[in-house]
Design an enzyme around this catalytic site. Structure first.
Site, short mmCIF file in Angstrom:
data_model
loop_
_atom_site.label_atom_id
_atom_site.label_comp_id
_atom_site.label_asym_id
_atom_site.label_seq_id
_atom_site.Cartn_x
_atom_site.Cartn_y
_atom_site.Cartn_z
N CYS A 91 -35.14 43.97 20.81
CA CYS A 91 -36.04 44.91 21.48
C CYS A 91 -36.77 44.27 22.64
O CYS A 91 -37.81 44.76 23.07
CB CYS A 91 -37.03 45.48 20.48
SG CYS A 91 -36.20 46.26 19.09
N SER B 107 -32.23 21.92 14.45
CA SER B 107 -33.61 22.29 14.73
C SER B 107 -34.43 22.02 13.48
O SER B 107 -33.98 22.31 12.37
CB SER B 107 -33.66 23.79 15.07
OG SER B 107 -35.01 24.19 15.23
N THR C 261 -32.29 24.69 20.99
CA THR C 261 -32.00 25.22 22.33
C THR C 261 -31.72 24.05 23.28
O THR C 261 -30.71 24.02 23.99
CB THR C 261 -33.19 26.06 22.85
OG1 THR C 261 -33.40 27.15 21.95
CG2 THR C 261 -32.93 26.58 24.25
N THR D 260 -42.00 11.11 26.52
CA THR D 260 -42.63 10.51 25.34
C THR D 260 -42.21 11.27 24.08
O THR D 260 -42.23 12.50 24.06
CB THR D 260 -44.16 10.56 25.49
OG1 THR D 260 -44.50 9.84 26.69
CG2 THR D 260 -44.86 9.92 24.31
N HIS E 189 -37.44 23.38 12.66
CA HIS E 189 -38.22 24.50 12.10
C HIS E 189 -37.40 25.52 11.34
O HIS E 189 -37.95 26.44 10.72
CB HIS E 189 -39.09 25.15 13.18
CG HIS E 189 -38.39 26.11 14.09
ND1 HIS E 189 -38.40 27.46 13.89
CD2 HIS E 189 -37.67 25.91 15.22
CE1 HIS E 189 -37.73 28.05 14.87
NE2 HIS E 189 -37.27 27.13 15.68
N ASN F 137 -26.77 33.19 12.81
CA ASN F 137 -28.18 33.47 12.49
C ASN F 137 -28.46 34.92 12.12
O ASN F 137 -29.52 35.23 11.61
CB ASN F 137 -29.09 33.03 13.64
CG ASN F 137 -28.58 33.49 14.99
OD1 ASN F 137 -27.44 33.25 15.36
ND2 ASN F 137 -29.43 34.17 15.73
C1 LIG Z 1 -33.22 29.07 16.03
C2 LIG Z 1 -31.85 28.77 16.54
C3 LIG Z 1 -31.67 28.06 17.73
C4 LIG Z 1 -32.82 27.62 18.59
O1 LIG Z 1 -33.55 26.60 17.98
P1 LIG Z 1 -34.97 26.18 18.57
O2 LIG Z 1 -35.26 24.89 17.84
O3 LIG Z 1 -35.90 27.27 18.19
O4 LIG Z 1 -34.81 25.99 20.02
C5 LIG Z 1 -30.39 27.80 18.14
N1 LIG Z 1 -29.34 28.21 17.42
C6 LIG Z 1 -29.47 28.88 16.27
C7 LIG Z 1 -28.27 29.28 15.51
C8 LIG Z 1 -30.74 29.19 15.79
O5 LIG Z 1 -30.86 29.88 14.67
#
Ligand SMILES: *Cc1c(COP(=O)(O)O)cnc(C)c1O
Length: 379
Positions: free
Chosen positions: A323, A195, A68, A236, A197, A147
């Site tokens: 939702c 990202s 993000t 930081t 995660h 996504n």
């Molecule tokens: C999850 C996602 C984001 C946001 O990533 P974060 O690290 O959670 O802020 C942006 N773009 C896509 C396509 C995502 O799947």
């Protein structure tokens, strides 16, 4: 079945991170002692690992809090840096909310915004893209892998068009990274968001690739402070998170090919089990240009809310309606590929991942089929 929302931290990633919480807790900006140097060395190693994964130089990677923020730094940072010039921004109809909301903000600020439509499979039409590019077009932002429906864009072709027309090319690669080949040189990408995660790293850390030559991209920081990350991202550094991100992408550099092939086999198996047993099931998004671990289907007459409610204790699934508001809104992605509100309300997203087991896929298929027949009243 919801690996698109987030992934567990790989045990090898966690192991790499752990020392940086307590023993090696230094601030990577502390230049006067070994705690700082140790943290800095770890961050620089992670920078190399992330850079290598996308075919970039370490000096072109800036760590952020996630995709993000990376999207915002790329887009807002770019348009802030060229404030005053007449500007045209292009994006697609199937972007992540962080790019969609940014585009809305740009319109309000007087930047001309074009939202490119996509075809039934979710791909941008290259001829339409070419036609839309004008003299004032400065930047295209396009999600590499969606996504919801997992559609992959023709990155190399689009990068080539942008290069020829001197339009900069940003991509949100949060879902693509670690699943499909990604190379900023071959694809002529100028800005790229990642990202951790979504790829077996920790939450709250991400990166932005910023091309440093041919051409050199200039961005305005989102916030000001101590001048970390070469002045682009003050604050930081999240050293343990960054170490984890580096390790996660290093693992992908070695294992992605094999892992993606295995995921594709399991995804195809799930797809076949569902389509064989469920009459009328429709697959949303391109069958070919697609992430290997994604499946998105609509099951006419079966509300996904109801299905997910019935399965919520057994299977973690996601649907095509957001939702968040009181009245559920059909997903903009499913509408962009031509689904009606009814078909969007009957959609389900499956996302497989590194730790999905074949017997779990069997279980999911069996339970979804059972619930579909119950809801349709055929049992
Ligand atoms: C999850 C996602 C984001 C946001 O990533 P974060 O690290 O959670 O802020 C942006 N773009 C896509 C396509 C995502 O799947």
């Amino acid at each position: 079945m919801d690996y698109h929302a987030s992934t567990p931290v790989d045990p090898r990633v966690l192991e790499a991170m752990l020392p940086y919480f307590s023993e090696k807790f230094g601030n990577s900006a502390s230049k006067q002692h070994s705690f700082g140097w140790e943290a800095e060395a770890a961050v620089e190693k992670a920078r190399e690992q992330v850079a290598r994964f996308i075919g970039a130089q370490a000096g072109e990677i800036y760590f952020t809090s996630g995709a993000t923020e990376s999207n915002h730094l790329a887009l807002r940072g770019f348009f802030d840096a060229c404030a005053g010039k007449p500007a045209h921004f292009m994006t697609s109809a199937i972007e992540h909310s962080s790019v969609r909301e940014m585009a809305k903000h740009f319109s309000q600020k007087g930047i001309q915004v074009s939202v490119l439509p996509v075809d039934e499979g979710g791909q941008v039409d290259l001829e339409k893209l070419k036609k839309e590019i004008g003299r004032e077009t400065l930047l295209l932002s396009l999600i590499m892998a969606n996504n919801e429906i997992g559609t992959l864009q023709a990155m190399a072709e689009i990068g080539k068009i942008c290069k020829e027309k001197e339009v900069l090319f940003h991509t949100d690669a949060a879902q693509a990274a670690g699943k499909v080949l990604l190379n900023v040189q071959e694809m002529n990408i100028d800005l790229l968001s990642l990202s951790a995660h979504k790829n077996y790293g920790p939450k709250g850390v991400g990166a932005l690739y910023v091309r440093s030559k041919n051409p050199r991209i200039k961005l305005e920081p989102l916030f000001y402070g101590g001048g970390h990350e070469r002045g682009l991202r003050s604050g930081t550094l999240n050293v343990p998170g960054i170490v984890g991100m580096g390790r996660a992408f290093e693992i992908s550099s070695h294992e992605m090919k094999q892992e993606s092939e295995a995921l594709r086999i399991e995804r195809d198996r799930l797809q076949n089990m569902l389509s064989e047993k469920i009459p009328g099931l429709k697959i949303n998004g391109s069958l070919q240009q697609r992430l290997p671990h994604n499946l998105n289907v609509s099951i006419p007459g079966v509300s996904s809310d109801r299905l997910m409610m019935n399965l919520k204790k057994e299977v973690a699934l996601s649907s095509g309606s957001a939702c968040a508001s009181a009245s559920p809104q059909a997903s903009h992605v499913l509408k962009a590929i031509g689904l009606s509100d009814e078909m969007a309300a009957c959609s389900l997203r499956f996302g497989l991942g590194r730790f999905s087991k074949p017997e779990e896929i069997d279980f999911v298929a069996k339970r979804v089929v059972e619930e579909v027949f119950k809801i349709r009243g055929c049992f």
